[in-house]
Design a protein around this motif. Structure first.
Motif, PDB file in Angstrom:
ATOM      1  N   LEU A   1       0.835  -1.196   0.000  1.00  0.00           N
ATOM      2  CA  LEU A   1       0.000   0.000   0.000  1.00  0.00           C
ATOM      3  C   LEU A   1       0.873   1.249   0.000  1.00  0.00           C
ATOM      4  O   LEU A   1       1.983   1.251   0.526  1.00  0.00           O
ATOM      5  CB  LEU A   1      -0.902   0.024   1.239  1.00  0.00           C
ATOM      6  N   ASP A   2       0.343   2.327  -0.559  1.00  0.00           N
ATOM      7  CA  ASP A   2       1.018   3.620  -0.506  1.00  0.00           C
ATOM      8  C   ASP A   2       1.136   4.049   0.952  1.00  0.00           C
ATOM      9  O   ASP A   2       0.193   3.915   1.730  1.00  0.00           O
ATOM     10  CB  ASP A   2       0.207   4.649  -1.306  1.00  0.00           C
ATOM     11  N   ALA A   3       2.281   4.587   1.323  1.00  0.00           N
ATOM     12  CA  ALA A   3       2.497   4.946   2.729  1.00  0.00           C
ATOM     13  C   ALA A   3       1.519   6.002   3.209  1.00  0.00           C
ATOM     14  O   ALA A   3       1.250   6.108   4.401  1.00  0.00           O
ATOM     15  CB  ALA A   3       3.933   5.436   2.915  1.00  0.00           C
ATOM     16  N   ASN A   4       0.977   6.802   2.299  1.00  0.00           N
ATOM     17  CA  ASN A   4       0.089   7.885   2.709  1.00  0.00           C
ATOM     18  C   ASN A   4      -1.232   7.384   3.278  1.00  0.00           C
ATOM     19  O   ASN A   4      -1.923   8.131   3.959  1.00  0.00           O
ATOM     20  CB  ASN A   4      -0.196   8.806   1.518  1.00  0.00           C
ATOM     21  N   ASP A   5      -1.605   6.142   3.001  1.00  0.00           N
ATOM     22  CA  ASP A   5      -2.863   5.651   3.561  1.00  0.00           C
ATOM     23  C   ASP A   5      -2.778   5.545   5.077  1.00  0.00           C
ATOM     24  O   ASP A   5      -3.787   5.430   5.762  1.00  0.00           O
ATOM     25  CB  ASP A   5      -3.247   4.304   2.953  1.00  0.00           C
ATOM     26  N   GLN A   6      -1.563   5.590   5.625  1.00  0.00           N
ATOM     27  CA  GLN A   6      -1.410   5.605   7.079  1.00  0.00           C
ATOM     28  C   GLN A   6      -2.073   6.833   7.679  1.00  0.00           C
ATOM     29  O   GLN A   6      -2.524   6.806   8.824  1.00  0.00           O
ATOM     30  CB  GLN A   6       0.085   5.592   7.433  1.00  0.00           C
ATOM     31  N   GLY A   7      -2.162   7.904   6.889  1.00  0.00           N
ATOM     32  CA  GLY A   7      -2.834   9.105   7.387  1.00  0.00           C
ATOM     33  C   GLY A   7      -4.285   8.856   7.712  1.00  0.00           C
ATOM     34  O   GLY A   7      -4.804   9.370   8.716  1.00  0.00           O
ATOM     35  N   VAL A   8      -4.977   8.068   6.900  1.00  0.00           N
ATOM     36  CA  VAL A   8      -6.391   7.746   7.166  1.00  0.00           C
ATOM     37  C   VAL A   8      -6.511   6.983   8.475  1.00  0.00           C
ATOM     38  O   VAL A   8      -7.375   7.270   9.311  1.00  0.00           O
ATOM     39  CB  VAL A   8      -6.986   6.927   6.002  1.00  0.00           C
ATOM     40  N   ILE A   9      -5.634   6.010   8.662  1.00  0.00           N
ATOM     41  CA  ILE A   9      -5.668   5.206   9.895  1.00  0.00           C
ATOM     42  C   ILE A   9      -5.453   6.095  11.112  1.00  0.00           C
ATOM     43  O   ILE A   9      -6.149   5.970  12.133  1.00  0.00           O
ATOM     44  CB  ILE A   9      -4.593   4.103   9.834  1.00  0.00           C
ATOM     45  N   GLN A  10      -4.513   7.020  11.013  1.00  0.00           N
ATOM     46  CA  GLN A  10      -4.225   7.900  12.145  1.00  0.00           C
ATOM     47  C   GLN A  10      -5.390   8.834  12.446  1.00  0.00           C
ATOM     48  O   GLN A  10      -5.703   9.100  13.614  1.00  0.00           O
ATOM     49  CB  GLN A  10      -2.950   8.703  11.858  1.00  0.00           C
ATOM     50  N   VAL A  11      -6.054   9.330  11.401  1.00  0.00           N
ATOM     51  CA  VAL A  11      -7.207  10.209  11.615  1.00  0.00           C
ATOM     52  C   VAL A  11      -8.323   9.451  12.322  1.00  0.00           C
ATOM     53  O   VAL A  11      -8.956   9.960  13.257  1.00  0.00           O
ATOM     54  CB  VAL A  11      -7.709  10.792  10.284  1.00  0.00           C
ATOM     55  N   VAL A  12      -8.583   8.218  11.904  1.00  0.00           N
ATOM     56  CA  VAL A  12      -9.644   7.421  12.529  1.00  0.00           C
ATOM     57  C   VAL A  12      -9.306   7.137  13.985  1.00  0.00           C
ATOM     58  O   VAL A  12     -10.159   7.270  14.879  1.00  0.00           O
ATOM     59  CB  VAL A  12      -9.864   6.110  11.748  1.00  0.00           C
ATOM     60  N   ASP A  13      -8.052   6.755  14.250  1.00  0.00           N
ATOM     61  CA  ASP A  13      -7.647   6.486  15.636  1.00  0.00           C
ATOM     62  C   ASP A  13      -7.793   7.737  16.495  1.00  0.00           C
ATOM     63  O   ASP A  13      -8.282   7.682  17.631  1.00  0.00           O
ATOM     64  CB  ASP A  13      -6.193   5.992  15.674  1.00  0.00           C
ATOM     65  N   TRP A  14      -7.345   8.883  15.960  1.00  0.00           N
ATOM     66  CA  TRP A  14      -7.480  10.142  16.704  1.00  0.00           C
ATOM     67  C   TRP A  14      -8.947  10.454  16.958  1.00  0.00           C
ATOM     68  O   TRP A  14      -9.322  10.875  18.059  1.00  0.00           O
ATOM     69  CB  TRP A  14      -6.849  11.278  15.913  1.00  0.00           C
ATOM     70  N   LEU A  15      -9.789  10.232  15.962  1.00  0.00           N
ATOM     71  CA  LEU A  15     -11.211  10.548  16.072  1.00  0.00           C
ATOM     72  C   LEU A  15     -11.849   9.782  17.215  1.00  0.00           C
ATOM     73  O   LEU A  15     -12.586  10.346  18.042  1.00  0.00           O
ATOM     74  CB  LEU A  15     -11.899  10.199  14.748  1.00  0.00           C
ATOM     75  N   TRP A  16     -11.562   8.511  17.307  1.00  0.00           N
ATOM     76  CA  TRP A  16     -12.144   7.700  18.373  1.00  0.00           C
ATOM     77  C   TRP A  16     -11.628   8.107  19.747  1.00  0.00           C
ATOM     78  O   TRP A  16     -12.420   8.315  20.677  1.00  0.00           O
ATOM     79  CB  TRP A  16     -11.847   6.219  18.118  1.00  0.00           C
ATOM     80  N   GLN A  17     -10.314   8.207  19.873  1.00  0.00           N
ATOM     81  CA  GLN A  17      -9.759   8.548  21.182  1.00  0.00           C
ATOM     82  C   GLN A  17     -10.203   9.935  21.633  1.00  0.00           C
ATOM     83  O   GLN A  17     -10.451  10.170  22.817  1.00  0.00           O
ATOM     84  CB  GLN A  17      -8.226   8.475  21.133  1.00  0.00           C
ATOM     85  N   TYR A  18     -10.329  10.849  20.694  1.00  0.00           N
ATOM     86  CA  TYR A  18     -10.790  12.196  20.998  1.00  0.00           C
ATOM     87  C   TYR A  18     -12.234  12.169  21.472  1.00  0.00           C
ATOM     88  O   TYR A  18     -12.612  12.853  22.434  1.00  0.00           O
ATOM     89  CB  TYR A  18     -10.650  13.053  19.739  1.00  0.00           C
TER      90      TYR A  18
END
Length: 588
Positions: free
Chosen positions: A194-211
């Motif tokens: 996978l393109d490394a940039n898709d890690q950004g989506v994962i990080q946004v989702v994780d931040w969204l939940w924890q927030y």
């Protein structure tokens, strides 16, 4: 020393001298603080260091926390104090104003970017050499405010990391605003990297939940719009905007969550349901129910959060008064019959039912449920979800459960005569049945069942009681103040012909602070109207004398109307009269 002549970083010794000079602390406390702080070197900010040694205020002798010390520092520096509310900070604009490295170096954080100014929080009010550079970059004047250094450090890391993740996700999602996350999923299936940039989506989702967990949200809304996708949290029953993301990123976030919820990522034309389990910052398991809905600009996704801390509560924590708690406990201990819980969507019926079922679900009894959908999976319960596409509804579910040797049955909702008849049949054959209806008050549940076609004699033989409920917001204890304008007469007028002892009336009103996000309210609790069926009430049901007669008899039997239950909470000072009036039906 004049505070404005001081320049440089805040030192703890200088703070102690200022506090002594201003009478905030005593001479003995200043000496004690200096001795303690001198014992060990520390890289902590001065405010944090003083709070750690427990410097005591002269006014009340209590240790001062970092927030109190920050307020004092702001006053000493002649600047406004601000406690950062992360829900009111646009993280995207923060990252556009300055870089993360620059913010960390100068210990500053932009908290508001308006057309005419930039508001920047700092914990070093006597250092301003960065102001001119930020003003050139932002092309508008800077207004400095003083904030807690711990908050500045935390939110600097969070906001800039989020903005970085969103940018990475935007590159991954494409500039055209199309949802290319599915393409990345397909790449993964083919074994390609996978393109490394898709890690950004994962990080946004994780931040969204924890927030969301950190902010006590009960629901997360992802709403696609023409220009920007909007993320909102529901907190204490009120929606708060949290963040805006480009449409392509919103589509990628939605696709990521659908994938985790085992939903069809490609299908966007019909509603879908899913479920995810994750953990909050404390490590507790959190369950989320997912629901998607096609809209004009894409899929809207709502995540309902079921926090174990709120799922299991005793009756007092739910909001039951001692009067109703004893009567409710007596009802749920009955061996068979029907117990109804009524109220509009979002009134807390699910929490009440699950809390009750968990208490009665011992090893000696078989508790089975039929729900649409299963709100919260619990290992102590045997839970089944209706599937209309397979012709498996509530009535069919209850019919099947009857062959499973149940002791207690919970039916998600009575929507038709067939389901009502199956509930009655289950009660008549020796089962305790819990179920819900959507009615305004408790007596209306009986008339609703009769309108569906259930004979009155069967209702009088099976219904044990009806609990109507609402959720009301609680006043924030940090900022509420006595309401000098409120009078006991206003409360009495709202609950005529009932009366409340004027001596126990303590009215408060909301003010608003950062703890409650300037709403004046923090948290919610239930208010209840419990109708326990007596022999006299059964006579009224069988005679089908009408709703007014049923309500009058229920009150004679000990039922306290919803508005009266709310008024008692107003008298206790935990909520406002306006909150109760807006949440409850008027007294007949």
């Amino acid at each position: 020393m004049n505070q404005f002549s001081y320049r440089g970083p805040v030192r703890w010794r200088q703070l102690v001298e200022w506090m002594l000079e201003d009478g905030v602390i005593t001479e003995s406390e200043a000496a004690r603080t200096i001795a303690r702080c001198s014992q060990a070197e520390s890289a902590q900010p001065a405010l944090v260091r003083l709070a750690a040694v427990g410097v005591e205020a002269a006014a009340d002798g209590r240790p001062m926390e970092v927030e109190q010390l920050t307020q004092y520092l702001a006053q000493r520096a002649g600047l406004e104090y601000l406690r950062i509310d992360p829900l009111k900070v646009d993280a995207g604009k923060v990252a556009d104003t300055m870089s993360a490295v620059y913010a960390e170096r100068h210990k500053v954080l932009p908290v508001q970017i308006a057309p005419n100014e930039v508001v920047v929080a700092t914990s070093e009010p006597f250092i301003d050499d960065w102001v001119a550079e930020v003003e050139r970059q932002a092309k508008r004047p800077v207004r400095r405010v003083v904030s807690n250094p711990v908050d500045i450090k935390r939110y600097t890391a969070e906001f800039f990391a989020l903005a970085k993740s969103v940018r990475a996700a935007q590159k991954s999602g494409g500039a055209a605003g199309t949802a290319s996350f599915e393409q990345l999923v397909e790449l993964g299936k083919t074994g390609r990297q996978l393109d490394a940039n898709d890690q950004g989506v994962i990080q946004v989702v994780d931040w969204l939940w924890q927030y969301a967990f950190d902010q006590r949200a009960s629901d997360i809304h992802l709403e696609p719009r023409r220009e920007q996708g909007v993320i909102r949290f529901r907190i204490d029953g009120v929606l708060h905007p949290v963040y805006q993301v480009p449409p392509g990123v919103m589509n990628a976030i939605t696709a990521r969550i659908k994938l985790l919820g085992r939903m069809d990522v490609v299908e966007k034309r019909r509603p879908q349901d899913g479920r995810i389990k994750t953990r909050n910052p404390r490590g507790d398991e959190i369950e989320m129910r997912l629901s998607t809905l096609p809209t004009a600009f894409g899929e809207k996704l709502v995540m309902r959060i079921f926090d174990p801390d709120t799922a299991v509560k005793d009756l007092a924590a739910l909001g039951f008064t001692s009067h109703d708690a004893a009567r409710w406990q007596a009802l749920v201990e009955r061996p068979h019959g029907i117990i109804l819980v009524t109220g509009p969507t979002g009134s807390g019926k699910t929490t009440t039912l699950y809390s009750t079922l968990r208490r009665v679900a011992t090893e000696e009894v078989n508790v089975s449920t039929i729900e649409d959908p299963i709100e919260n999976i619990d290992p102590r319960l045997n839970q089944t979800q209706v599937q209309p596409q397979l012709n498996f509804g509530f009535a069919e579910g209850v019919r099947a459960l009857m062959r499973q040797d149940p002791d207690i049955i919970m039916i998600g909702e009575i929507r038709d005569l067939e389901t009502a008849e199956m509930a009655v049949q289950a009660a008549l054959t020796g089962h305790l049945v819990f179920t819900t209806l959507h009615t305004n008050d408790a007596p209306s549940a009986l008339t609703r069942l009769m309108e569906l076609g259930v004979p009155p004699y069967l209702l009088s033989a099976t219904v044990l009681g009806v609990l109507a409920q609402r959720l009301i917001r609680l006043l924030c204890k940090q900022c509420r103040v006595l309401d000098e304008e409120a009078s006991a007469e206003m409360l009495t007028e709202a609950i005529k012909p009932w009366k409340i002892n004027n001596g126990s009336y303590r009215p408060y009103k909301p003010v608003g602070c950062v703890d409650c996000r300037m709403t004046g309210f923090r948290g919610r609790m239930g208010i209840y109207e419990l109708l326990a069926v007596t022999e006299e009430f059964k006579t009224q049901v069988q005679s089908n004398t009408g709703l007014a007669s049923l309500r009058k008899q229920a009150i004679s039997d000990g039922m306290r109307p919803l508005r009266l239950a709310g008024a008692l909470r107003v008298a206790e000072g935990v909520t406002t009269l306006q909150e109760v009036i807006s949440a409850t039906p008027p007294l007949a």
